[in-house]
Enzyme design. Structure first.
Site, short mmCIF file in Angstrom:
data_model
loop_
_atom_site.label_atom_id
_atom_site.label_comp_id
_atom_site.label_asym_id
_atom_site.label_seq_id
_atom_site.Cartn_x
_atom_site.Cartn_y
_atom_site.Cartn_z
N PRO A 59 0.79 -1.22 0.00
CA PRO A 59 0.00 0.00 0.00
C PRO A 59 0.82 1.28 0.00
CG PRO A 59 -0.15 -1.12 2.11
CD PRO A 59 0.52 -2.07 1.17
N ASN A 60 0.30 2.24 -0.72
CA ASN A 60 0.81 3.61 -0.83
C ASN A 60 2.06 3.74 -1.68
OD1 ASN A 60 -1.24 4.86 0.84
ND2 ASN A 60 -0.26 3.81 2.56
N ARG A 85 5.30 12.09 -3.18
CA ARG A 85 5.22 12.60 -1.80
C ARG A 85 6.45 12.12 -1.04
NH1 ARG A 85 -0.43 14.07 -1.04
NH2 ARG A 85 -0.46 15.38 -2.84
N TYR A 94 11.55 8.61 0.64
CA TYR A 94 11.44 7.54 -0.36
C TYR A 94 12.09 7.86 -1.71
CZ TYR A 94 8.12 5.74 3.06
OH TYR A 94 7.55 5.26 4.22
N ASN A 141 8.09 -5.73 -1.17
CA ASN A 141 8.02 -4.59 -0.27
C ASN A 141 6.56 -4.48 0.16
OD1 ASN A 141 7.91 -2.23 1.11
ND2 ASN A 141 9.02 -1.00 -0.41
N ALA A 196 3.30 -0.90 4.68
CA ALA A 196 2.93 -0.97 6.10
C ALA A 196 2.41 -2.35 6.52
CB ALA A 196 1.91 0.11 6.43
N HIS A 230 12.91 -2.88 1.66
CA HIS A 230 12.35 -1.59 2.10
C HIS A 230 13.21 -0.46 1.56
CE1 HIS A 230 9.51 -3.55 4.66
NE2 HIS A 230 10.49 -4.32 5.08
N ARG A 247 13.72 4.57 11.97
CA ARG A 247 12.44 5.29 12.01
C ARG A 247 11.65 4.89 13.27
NH1 ARG A 247 9.66 4.90 6.32
NH2 ARG A 247 8.45 6.61 7.26
O1 CA2 Z 1 10.66 1.83 3.37
C1 CA2 Z 1 9.79 1.15 2.83
O2 CA2 Z 1 9.90 0.71 1.69
C2 CA2 Z 1 8.48 0.88 3.55
O3 CA2 Z 1 8.08 -0.46 3.27
C3 CA2 Z 1 7.47 1.85 2.98
C4 CA2 Z 1 6.12 1.82 3.70
C5 CA2 Z 1 6.29 1.92 5.20
O4 CA2 Z 1 5.04 1.76 5.84
C6 CA2 Z 1 7.25 0.88 5.73
O5 CA2 Z 1 7.39 1.07 7.12
C7 CA2 Z 1 8.60 1.02 5.06
C8 CA2 Z 1 5.24 3.00 3.26
C9 CA2 Z 1 5.08 3.12 1.80
C10 CA2 Z 1 4.50 4.46 1.54
O6 CA2 Z 1 5.05 4.93 0.35
C11 CA2 Z 1 4.94 6.23 0.07
C12 CA2 Z 1 5.72 6.67 -0.94
C13 CA2 Z 1 5.68 8.00 -1.30
C14 CA2 Z 1 4.82 8.85 -0.65
C15 CA2 Z 1 4.02 8.40 0.37
C16 CA2 Z 1 4.08 7.06 0.73
#
Ligand code: CA2
Length: 148
Positions: free
Chosen positions: A11-12, A19, A24, A75, A78, A101, A108
């Protein structure tokens, strides 16, 4: 044996590059897919690349991979920190699993330090940015070569 790899994103991650670039990076999901296609082409791997915001879709792709793939790079976003269902699905997969990740999750919030998926993953990458996907695929190619 299969040199097919599923790269699965949770997700996301569709918002990648749009963003929070300080966490990221600037590459988009489409950029990451292109990087993965290039790495697979250069290393004799076949690729299925997916992203979903829905837990069940990730589980369905893991089930699909069980039948045809030699490895999964995942990946889970969350869901990493919450999903026993994704762990259970990965535990039914016989090939190699690499958890990837983009951010260094251990630097974090504390809730990102635990991963259900790590209980199954053969390797874990965190903090390599989107380059982590390419490193994971190189490792996958090495593991496939070593199977022969
Ligand atoms: O670091 C990673 O790849 C994560 O898997 C990314 C997840 C986070 O919940 C994990 O703890 C670590 C979140 C992905 C959200 O991706 C976004 C990318 C750009 C803007 C907003 C969110």
């Amino acid at each position: 044996m299969s040199r097919l790899v599923f790269v699965l994103n949770g997700p996301n991650l569709n918002l990648l590059g749009k963003r929070q670039p300080h966490i990221y990076g600037h590459e988009t999901m489409a950029d990451v897919e292109a990087m993965c296609r290039k790495a697979c082409g250069e290393n004799g791997l076949e690729l299925r690349y997916h992203q979903s915001n829905r837990e069940y879709e990730l589980i369905d792709w893991i089930h699909e991979a069980r039948e045809i793939a030699g490895g999964i790079v995942i990946n889970p976003g969350a869901f990493t920190h919450t999903s026993v269902a994704i762990l259970d699905a990965l535990n039914t997969f016989d090939g190699s699993v690499i958890e990837c990740h983009i951010s260094q999750v251990h630097k974090r919030e504390a809730f990102r330090h635990h991963s259900y998926v790590s209980m199954r993953a053969d390797a874990v990458l965190a903090g390599f940015g989107t380059q982590g996907y390419v490193l994971a695929l190189l490792r996958m190619a090495h593991l496939f070569d070593a199977r022969k």
